[in-house]
Write an enzyme that holds these catalytic residues in place. Sequence first.
Site, PDB file in Angstrom:
ATOM      1  N   SER A  14      15.302   0.357 -11.045  1.00 29.34           N
ATOM      2  CA  SER A  14      15.053   1.684 -12.006  1.00 29.34           C
ATOM      3  C   SER A  14      14.612   2.713 -10.688  1.00 29.34           C
ATOM      4  O   SER A  14      14.121   2.512  -9.882  1.00 29.34           O
ATOM      5  CB  SER A  14      13.874   1.791 -13.037  1.00 29.34           C
ATOM      6  OG  SER A  14      13.418   2.924 -13.243  1.00 29.34           O
TER       7      SER A  14
ATOM      8  N   TYR B 294       5.543   0.026 -15.246  1.00 30.79           N
ATOM      9  CA  TYR B 294       6.972  -0.248 -15.466  1.00 30.79           C
ATOM     10  C   TYR B 294       7.662  -0.140 -14.086  1.00 30.79           C
ATOM     11  O   TYR B 294       8.633  -1.203 -13.764  1.00 30.79           O
ATOM     12  CB  TYR B 294       7.635   0.444 -16.706  1.00 30.79           C
ATOM     13  CG  TYR B 294       9.244   0.545 -16.373  1.00 30.79           C
ATOM     14  CD1 TYR B 294       9.744  -0.454 -16.991  1.00 30.79           C
ATOM     15  CD2 TYR B 294       9.950   1.588 -16.037  1.00 30.79           C
ATOM     16  CE1 TYR B 294      11.258  -0.501 -17.135  1.00 30.79           C
ATOM     17  CE2 TYR B 294      11.352   1.534 -16.006  1.00 30.79           C
ATOM     18  CZ  TYR B 294      11.801   0.510 -16.332  1.00 30.79           C
ATOM     19  OH  TYR B 294      13.207   0.356 -16.304  1.00 30.79           O
TER      20      TYR B 294
END
Length: 341
Positions: free
Chosen positions: A128, A153
Amino acid sequence: MTRILVTGAAGFIGFHTAKRFLAEGVDVVGVDNLNDYYDPQLKADRLTLLAAEQGFDFHELDLADGSAVAALFDSNPFDAVINLAAQVGVRYSVEAPDVYVQSNLVGFANILEGCRHGKVGHLVYASSSSVYGANTAMPYSTKHSVDHPMSFYAATKKANEVMAHSYSHLYGLPSTGLRFFTVYGPWGRPDMALFLFTEAVLNGDPINVYNEGRMQRDFTYVGDVVEGIYRVARRPPTTDADWSSDAPDPGMSGVAPFRVYNIGNSEPVELLRFIRAIEEATGCEAKMNMLPIQPGDVPATYADVNQLMSDTGYQPSTSVEEGVARFVHWYREYYKVRTLA
């Protein structure tokens, strides 16, 4: 390449990825735990379309279940594994970090073990853009440090990259991580800005616009992302002869068949332009609540994709206006929303 595993096959990117490989005549085994983080019906409808394709085989399982993952690999030889299953969402990771440990860390470790023992030829996995965290140098480059994540995350995604490198080094598993930059398009997730904004604008409801609309994102159309995944999957990495241990490039390795790429549109788009594209596609004016930036968010993301382009010929080609219009068309058809005259 004749048979691959796509994890998260009922998810947004996983669904489109599975469709692409099936269209190329590759058999796809898809897995997903079908959790209720967002509307399970949307996942079920994606799977219905995939099930109609020749060569698709679906297994419902949780990657955190090590025995189930091991059994899957024992019964299926895979040329490649494309791991797109993960607990997503920056803000939810603030509330429920334990969910991310199980899905993104334990689940990924089980995939690595499956690839190791199954002698998989190439592991491609989702990372990501959030790994860049507190880094403010633009555009984001895989040569930059990712040591300061701003959310849990993001921390799990960086962990995936270093876990993959260790398996690449120890067991010779070719692995490629893809740092996605704000992927959007038809069949997108209901928790993403495009879905939420489109729904609200069509209903005449106000939308929350954070950082006063000055947020910049490298919005990347899902078709362009899938093209990148397809190209990368067919090109397992090797060790890099020019890599220097004195000044190591974090995007590659001289001691392992390992790569990390950015996969984005390479064009920062301000949130207000994104909203204008929604207004144009829907024919409705957006009512905006201007708000400050949220905890865990970064004000801008912008990908340097030169290495991916050089290595694979990747070339994003879908403008924000075109991609948003395609999403709005899908949304209206899927939810049977009246098209304005």
